[in-house]
Design a protein around this motif. Structure first.
Motif, short mmCIF file in Angstrom:
data_model
loop_
_atom_site.label_atom_id
_atom_site.label_comp_id
_atom_site.label_asym_id
_atom_site.label_seq_id
_atom_site.Cartn_x
_atom_site.Cartn_y
_atom_site.Cartn_z
N ILE A 1 32.51 57.64 34.88
CA ILE A 1 33.05 56.85 35.98
C ILE A 1 32.35 55.50 36.10
N ALA A 2 31.04 55.48 35.87
CA ALA A 2 30.33 54.19 35.92
C ALA A 2 30.85 53.25 34.84
N ASN A 3 31.14 53.79 33.66
CA ASN A 3 31.71 52.96 32.60
C ASN A 3 33.09 52.44 33.01
N GLN A 4 33.88 53.29 33.64
CA GLN A 4 35.20 52.84 34.10
C GLN A 4 35.05 51.78 35.20
N MET A 5 34.05 51.92 36.04
CA MET A 5 33.81 50.90 37.06
C MET A 5 33.50 49.56 36.42
N ALA A 6 32.60 49.57 35.43
CA ALA A 6 32.23 48.33 34.75
C ALA A 6 33.43 47.70 34.07
N GLN A 7 34.25 48.52 33.43
CA GLN A 7 35.46 48.01 32.77
C GLN A 7 36.43 47.44 33.79
N SER A 8 36.56 48.13 34.94
CA SER A 8 37.47 47.67 35.98
C SER A 8 37.04 46.33 36.55
N MET A 9 35.74 46.19 36.79
CA MET A 9 35.25 44.92 37.32
C MET A 9 35.44 43.80 36.30
N ALA A 10 35.28 44.12 35.02
CA ALA A 10 35.47 43.11 33.99
C ALA A 10 36.91 42.61 33.96
N LEU A 11 37.87 43.50 34.25
CA LEU A 11 39.27 43.08 34.31
C LEU A 11 39.47 41.99 35.36
N CYS B 1 39.68 49.50 40.59
CA CYS B 1 39.70 48.21 41.30
C CYS B 1 40.21 48.40 42.72
N TYR B 2 41.23 49.26 42.89
CA TYR B 2 41.76 49.50 44.23
C TYR B 2 40.70 50.15 45.13
N GLU B 3 39.90 51.05 44.56
CA GLU B 3 38.83 51.68 45.34
C GLU B 3 37.81 50.64 45.82
N LEU B 4 37.34 49.83 44.88
CA LEU B 4 36.35 48.81 45.21
C LEU B 4 36.91 47.83 46.24
N ALA B 5 38.16 47.44 46.04
CA ALA B 5 38.79 46.49 46.95
C ALA B 5 38.95 47.07 48.35
N ASP B 6 39.27 48.37 48.44
CA ASP B 6 39.43 48.99 49.76
C ASP B 6 38.12 49.02 50.52
N LEU B 7 37.01 49.29 49.83
CA LEU B 7 35.73 49.25 50.53
C LEU B 7 35.42 47.84 51.01
N GLU B 8 35.65 46.85 50.16
CA GLU B 8 35.39 45.47 50.58
C GLU B 8 36.26 45.08 51.77
#
Length: 375
Positions: A63-73, A330-337
Motif C-alpha cells: 500500500i505504501a508503494n501504491q501511495m507513492a505511485q499515486s502521489m507521483a501521478l 489519490c481520492y483517499e488522500l484528497a478526502d483527508l485534505e
C-alpha cells in the motif's frame, strides 16, 4: 514520473488459457493494470482541490508503494518514511524520491514539517501508531482495517478529537467517486428505497501455508478484517442507518482466524444486507444494490469506477462511470485534505467506518475469533 515508478506501475498479467473467459482478478494484478491505464494521461484537476498537506508514511509495503505511485501521478512526493526495517525504508525512499528516512516513528512524529501520516502497517499495529501520530497532532489516514475492534477505534477517535486533528479510514469504498455519484442520485430520489444489498468477496489464499498473514492470528489475519470490511462498508454506505440486527455463521481455520463467513444485517427501517466472504475459494467481487425502481451492479467493487443500473420498469441498462480505478489512493488522500480544510461530509466518513467496525467486532466475537492483543 521516475522510471522506477513507471516500472512499479507496469501490469503483470497472470498467464491463462488462450481464449478463456476472464475470471475474478487478482488484487495485485488489478492494481497494477489500473495504474498502467492512467499513465500518460493528464492528472484530473478536480481530485486535489483543498490546500496540500505534507505527508509521511509508516510502513513501506504494497500500500505504501501504491501511495507513492499515486502521489507521483499528481506530481507530488511523500516527504518522509518510517519502517521497522531501516534498509527497506531507505530503498523505498530512493525508489520514490522521499526526502526523509526516519530512524523511528517517534522521529517522524516530532517532524514539524509533517502534516499528515498514512499508516500502512498490519492491522494489529494500527492502534499503536494511531496513538503516537494523533497525540503528536498529525492528521491520520489509516489503512483498512483501521483498528482491530470498536474499542480501539473509539479510543483513536477520542484522541483525534482531543488533539483537533482529522482521522480517516482508508477503505477505498468510502472514497471512490462512483459511489459518491450513486449516493447523490439515490438521495435525490431517482432509485427509490434501497431494500437489499448483496455482496460477495472470495479470495483464494494458499491453504497449505497457514503461516502467511491471511491465516496468521498473530498478524490479525482472517477474512473479516481483510476483505469483509469492503463488503460491509459498501452495504453501510447505502443504508439509511446502521444495522441493529446481525446474524452470521463463520468457519475458522486451525489457526483461529475466520476463513469464510455469511452475514445478514438489518437496520431499523428494514433494509437488509447479505454478505458472503471466503479466503479459501475464488468468487467474483460482486455487489448488487436493489432499489424499488432499479438494481445497481458493480464488479470488482472495492475500487470500482463503473457500474450498471438495470431499471425495473423496462429492463433498460444504464452504464454509470465516475472517477478512475487507477486514482483510488489519490481520492483517499484528497478526502483527508478536504476534511482538514473543513469539509464536514468528508470528515463524517469516519462515522460509516465506526458502524462497520461495530458489526465486524460483534461478528468476530460471536465466532470466537480473538486476537492476542484482545486477550
Amino acid at each position: 514520473m521516475s522510471d522506477a515508478t513507471q516500472q512499479a506501475a507496469t501490469p503483470q498479467v497472470n498467464a491463462g488459457k488462450k481464449g478463456a473467459a476472464p475470471g475474478p482478478r487478482d488484487a495485485a494484478v488489478a492494481a497494477s493494470e489500473a495504474f498502467a491505464s492512467v499513465q500518460g494521461k493528464p492528472f484530473p484537476t478536480d481530485v486535489f482541490t483543498a490546500p496540500q498537506l505534507t505527508w509521511a508514511v509508516i510502513g513501506c509495503g504494497v500500500i505504501a508503494n501504491q501511495m507513492a505511485q499515486s502521489m507521483a501521478l499528481a506530481g507530488r512526493r511523500i516527504h518522509g518514511v518510517a519502517n521497522r526495517t531501516r534498509s527497506k525504508a531507505e530503498a523505498f525512499a530512493q525508489r520514490y524520491g522521499v526526502e526523509r528516512v526516519y530512524a523511528s516513528v517517534d522521529e517522524l512524529y516530532r517532524d514539524p514539517d509533517v502534516d499528515a501520516v498514512y499508516i500502512t502497517t498490519p492491522h494489529n499495529t494500527h492502534i499503536r501508531y494511531l496513538r503516537g501520530a494523533l497525540a503528536a497532532g498529525k492528521h491520520v489516514l489509516c489503512e483498512k482495517s483501521i483498528t482491530l475492534n470498536s474499542e480501539e477505534l473509539a479510543e483513536a477517535r477520542e484522541l483525534a478529537h482531543q488533539h483537533h486533528v482529522v482521522l480517516m479510514d482508508a477503505t477505498t469504498i468510502l472514497h471512490m467517486p462512483l459511489y459518491q455519484e450513486l449516493l447523490r442520485r439515490m438521495r435525490a430520489g431517482e432509485f427509490g428505497r434501497m431494500n437489499l444489498a448483496q455482496l460477495n468477496f472470495g479470495s483464494y489464499k494458499e491453504y497449505g501455508d497457514l503461516t502467511n498473514r491471511f491465516y496468521n492470528i498473530n498478524l490479525a489475519g482472517g477474512a473479516m478484517l481483510d476483505i469483509g470490511v469492503y463488503a460491509l462498508s459498501l452495504m453501510r454506505l447505502f443504508m439509511d442507518g446502521a444495522p441493529t440486527e446481525v446474524v452470521s455463521l463463520g468457519n475458522l481455520a486451525s489457526t483461529g482466524v475466520d476463513e469464510a463467513g455469511g452475514i445478514v444485517c438489518r437496520n431499523a427501517s428494514g433494509q437488509l444486507g447479505v454478505i458472503s466472504l471466503t479466503l479459501h475459494s475464488k468468487q467474483p467481487k460482486r455487489a448488487v444494490l436493489s432499489f424499488d425502481r432499479c438494481y445497481i451492479e458493480a464488479m470488482d467493487y472495492p475500487r470500482a469506477d463503473h457500474a450498471t443500473i438495470v431499471w425495473t420498469a423496462d429492463g433498460r441498462r444504464e452504464e454509470v462511470r465516475a472517477g478512475e480505478e487507477g486514482y483510488a489512493l489519490c481520492y483517499e488522500l484528497a478526502d483527508l485534505e478536504s476534511a482538514v480544510a473543513g469539509d464536514a461530509d468528508k470528515a463524517a466518513l469516519l462515522d460509516y467506518a465506526s458502524d462497520v467496525m461495530d458489526v465486524m467486532t460483534e461478528v468476530r466475537r460471536s465466532w470466537g475469533v480473538v486476537y492476542p492483543e484482545e486477550r
